[in-house]
Design a protein around this motif. Sequence first.
Motif, mmCIF file in Angstrom:
data_model
loop_
_atom_site.group_PDB
_atom_site.id
_atom_site.type_symbol
_atom_site.label_atom_id
_atom_site.label_comp_id
_atom_site.label_asym_id
_atom_site.label_seq_id
_atom_site.Cartn_x
_atom_site.Cartn_y
_atom_site.Cartn_z
ATOM 1 N N PRO A 59 12.630 -46.941 1.433
ATOM 2 C CA PRO A 59 13.058 -46.832 0.028
ATOM 3 C C PRO A 59 11.923 -46.241 -0.814
ATOM 4 N N ILE A 60 12.267 -45.392 -1.760
ATOM 5 C CA ILE A 60 11.287 -44.769 -2.650
ATOM 6 C C ILE A 60 11.600 -45.192 -4.084
ATOM 7 N N SER A 61 10.608 -45.791 -4.746
ATOM 8 C CA SER A 61 10.903 -46.417 -6.046
ATOM 9 C C SER A 61 10.573 -45.534 -7.243
ATOM 10 N N SER A 71 19.313 -47.205 1.119
ATOM 11 C CA SER A 71 18.561 -47.246 2.388
ATOM 12 C C SER A 71 19.361 -47.936 3.489
ATOM 13 N N GLN A 72 20.016 -49.042 3.138
ATOM 14 C CA GLN A 72 20.832 -49.753 4.135
ATOM 15 C C GLN A 72 21.980 -48.863 4.624
ATOM 16 N N ALA A 90 8.676 -52.687 3.096
ATOM 17 C CA ALA A 90 7.975 -52.180 1.897
ATOM 18 C C ALA A 90 8.609 -50.851 1.472
ATOM 19 N N SER A 91 8.342 -50.451 0.237
ATOM 20 C CA SER A 91 8.821 -49.141 -0.225
ATOM 21 C C SER A 91 7.613 -48.198 -0.354
ATOM 22 N N ASP A 92 7.886 -46.947 -0.633
ATOM 23 C CA ASP A 92 6.839 -45.979 -1.003
ATOM 24 C C ASP A 92 5.749 -45.851 0.073
ATOM 25 N N ALA A 97 3.782 -46.162 5.750
ATOM 26 C CA ALA A 97 2.789 -46.664 6.719
ATOM 27 C C ALA A 97 3.471 -47.623 7.698
ATOM 28 N N GLU A 98 4.336 -48.451 7.197
ATOM 29 C CA GLU A 98 5.075 -49.414 8.045
ATOM 30 C C GLU A 98 5.956 -48.659 9.051
ATOM 31 N N ALA A 99 6.597 -47.591 8.596
ATOM 32 C CA ALA A 99 7.473 -46.819 9.505
ATOM 33 C C ALA A 99 6.649 -46.250 10.658
ATOM 34 N N PHE A 100 5.464 -45.732 10.329
ATOM 35 C CA PHE A 100 4.574 -45.213 11.384
ATOM 36 C C PHE A 100 4.149 -46.344 12.316
ATOM 37 N N GLU A 101 3.737 -47.492 11.733
ATOM 38 C CA GLU A 101 3.265 -48.620 12.565
ATOM 39 C C GLU A 101 4.376 -49.133 13.481
#
Length: 278
Positions: A59-61, A71-72, A90-92, A97-101
């Motif tokens: 999600p991008i805020s 997003s869902q 998390a967003s933004d 970073a979370e998507a990469f991790e």
Amino acid sequence: MTRLKTGDIADIKDELAEFDSRLVSKTGCTLRGLARRAAGVEESTARNTSGDVRVGVTPISWGGGIIGGFSQTLKSIAVHMGFDAFVTRASDVAGLAEAFERKADVLLMADDERFVAMGVQSRRVVDNGDATGKGFAEGLDRMAGGLNGRSVFVIGCGPVGLGAVKRLVRLGAMASVYDIDRDRCEDLRREIKRSLDADVRIEKDPEAALLRRRCIIDASPAGDLIHERHISPDVFISAPGMPLALSAAAREKISNRLLHDPLRIGTAVMLVEAAKKR
Ligand code: 2YC
């Protein structure tokens, strides 16, 4: 670019199976099949176990902010297509970073300017406008029984219209285009000449074109543009434009020969293209 509202997409994630059966009755393809055709990915070579491709939605805020359910809904479309998918907590930046991790192979995100799918290994960036145009041109080809050698009238010369015309040229159709901004017609015509060495006709009178053409793509945000008088028994309309350009009477009259969808088809083509290995 029309910004979707929660109400435009609220029912999508719970009705993907019904959408597929309606799409099959119109085009002979499921959402996955149509997206693969539009992306030029043969069924045989497609990574049938697309389950081994992981999609991270973030999600991008910033800008107009997060759209409730957006997003869902993207995640549900990815899962429906057979991908492994998640929405980051998390967003933004923290979300990316979370998507990469979490080892996403494809990143999916949108702000008010762009909606993109990015292939991590391939470094491919797929834009929603181009993908949506391709998907709706492919859907028209299937609905109308093949566009090779036929004329198609495209309303709207933005990114969606350009994506549609590129696919139409590849399908062997002759495209004629209209936009309220004449410069955008010229820009599109130049880009098609440059990239595909093909010609595009510019329509000066959209009303005459709507009465003459039997295959139409509405890629504009114009709203109430197509009326009952434009709908003859052999007219097919593929309409990615939001809001839908057909009046209630036109919608009634065209019945099953209309393809319209605010998010599924564009997102499906983006995912197939971004997931391509090379
Ligand atoms: O929820 C979020 O992450 C928001 N930042 C999403 C904003 C999307 C803005 N764009 C649109 O509403 C649509 C796209 C889905 C395609 C064209 N406009």
